[in-house]
Design an enzyme around this catalytic site. Structure first.
Site, mmCIF file in Angstrom:
data_model
loop_
_atom_site.group_PDB
_atom_site.id
_atom_site.type_symbol
_atom_site.label_atom_id
_atom_site.label_comp_id
_atom_site.label_asym_id
_atom_site.label_seq_id
_atom_site.Cartn_x
_atom_site.Cartn_y
_atom_site.Cartn_z
ATOM 1 N N LYS A 1 -6.657 -8.690 -12.137
ATOM 2 C CA LYS A 1 -5.893 -8.667 -11.357
ATOM 3 C C LYS A 1 -4.833 -9.857 -11.673
ATOM 4 O O LYS A 1 -3.594 -9.910 -11.671
ATOM 5 C CB LYS A 1 -6.268 -8.585 -10.024
ATOM 6 C CG LYS A 1 -7.061 -7.307 -9.716
ATOM 7 C CD LYS A 1 -7.706 -7.415 -8.418
ATOM 8 C CE LYS A 1 -8.329 -5.886 -8.317
ATOM 9 N NZ LYS A 1 -9.051 -5.559 -6.994
ATOM 10 N N ASP B 1 -4.184 -4.289 -0.318
ATOM 11 C CA ASP B 1 -4.981 -3.136 -0.647
ATOM 12 C C ASP B 1 -4.986 -1.968 0.090
ATOM 13 O O ASP B 1 -5.581 -0.869 -0.153
ATOM 14 C CB ASP B 1 -6.513 -3.830 -0.203
ATOM 15 C CG ASP B 1 -7.125 -4.276 -1.577
ATOM 16 O OD1 ASP B 1 -6.928 -3.967 -2.659
ATOM 17 O OD2 ASP B 1 -7.808 -5.376 -1.566
ATOM 18 N N GLN C 1 -11.805 -9.503 -2.590
ATOM 19 C CA GLN C 1 -12.451 -8.413 -3.528
ATOM 20 C C GLN C 1 -13.574 -8.062 -2.552
ATOM 21 O O GLN C 1 -14.562 -8.715 -2.287
ATOM 22 C CB GLN C 1 -12.828 -9.206 -4.749
ATOM 23 C CG GLN C 1 -13.408 -8.386 -5.698
ATOM 24 C CD GLN C 1 -12.443 -7.083 -6.146
ATOM 25 O OE1 GLN C 1 -11.202 -7.332 -6.131
ATOM 26 N NE2 GLN C 1 -13.028 -6.050 -6.635
#
Ligand code: GUN
Length: 291
Positions: free
Chosen positions: A52, A119, A96
């Site tokens: 990412k 997200d 994460q």
């Protein structure tokens, strides 16, 4: 059978974003800035977060990686998120998952400001997605939708079977495929570990999205001739012949299934790169709210 090439589509998506960033720079506008938080040192999470951050660099976004120890307290993590919420230079925040057991995913997700929740996990954003309103769509299902769009795959009226009901993939995927509009309008069956006759249900599918995390679970006898197969699984399986000591396996038995289907995503190089591209699109969107 045609391979749905996630590397290729992801590259094209990132190139588009790169041009948009160049445009922002030429106009003297703010460029997108993603903050990624990694708690602990899970090998797969390290790889994903690294990918990412690398994608941000390629496109010209700013990125900040915050590493925290496995033993970090929940309060400490929430405090870091609150600081990122208040920082006007940060557009997108991702923490994460999975998190260590002593930290509540729910509290963490609820603490991220919805406007920075790239997200798309915050209940406010999930609610908007369910209602078909403009919001951040979770990156994996969003990436799959971008891939269907790229290959102009007709989904209208098709029977889509989603295996797995996670908040990250299965659940949002089932909603997006059932929504009206291009690349939606499917009749969706969402299945899980308590579903009887799963093989039979899969055999009636025009589209299968396998997101259960069991390597090579979907076998050839579960797939109809000409089906479209989207493989979300990516599990590390011990393999002494590899330098890393492991091989990456999808949820689909690719060798046996691929000759039967019309389209299939490989693992690696299918859904994974699309997840990154979709996250980058969400980060750009978070920043454009400010322009
Ligand atoms: N873990 C597995 N997939 C994801 C994702 O899309 N976002 C985050 N934050 N964690 C994940």
């Amino acid at each position: 059978m045609q391979i749905l090439d996630g590397q290729l589509v992801s590259k094209a998506t990132k190139e588009e974003l790169k041009l948009k960033v160049a445009q922002l720079v030429s106009e003297g506008k703010k460029i997108p800035h993603l903050a990624a938080v990694l708690v602990g040192s899970n090998g797969a999470s390290e790889t994903y977060v690294g990918a990412k951050v690398k994608a941000c660099e390629e496109i010209g976004f700013k990125s900040t990686l915050i590493r925290m120890e496995e033993e970090t307290s929940e309060n400490k993590l929430l405090a870091v998120i609150n600081d990122l919420n208040l920082d006007p230079d940060i557009d997108g925040i991702l923490v994460q998952l999975p998190l260590p057991k002593h930290i509540s995913d729910e509290k963490v997700i609820n603490t991220i400001l919805p406007a920075k929740d790239v997200d798309g996990f915050h209940p406010a954003n999930v609610g908007k997605m369910v209602q078909g309103l403009d919001t951040f769509i979770p990156a994996t299902p969003y990436g799959i939708m971008l891939m269907l769009e790229h290959y102009k795959i007709e989904t209208k009226g098709k029977h889509a079977v989603v295996i797995g009901r996670s908040n990250i993939v299965g659940r949002p995927m089932s909603i997006l495929l059932s929504q009206s509009g291009p690349y939606g309008n499917c009749t969706v069956t969402i299945t899980h570990s308590h579903t009887p006759n799963l093989a039979e249900i899969c055999r009636s599918a025009d589209i299968i999205v396998a997101a259960l995390g069991i390597p090579e679970f979907v076998k050839a006898d579960m797939v109809k001739e000409g089906a479209i197969i989207i493989d979300v699984g990516i599990t590390r399986v011990a393999d002494a012949s590899k330098k890393s000591g492991f091989a990456l396996k999808g949820d689909v038995d690719f060798k046996a299934v691929s000759p039967k289907c019309s389209f299939i995503t490989p693992v690696p190089g299918g859904v994974g790169p699309m997840t990154i591209a979709a996250l980058m699109k969400n980060t750009f969107k978070a920043c454009s709210y400010k322009h």
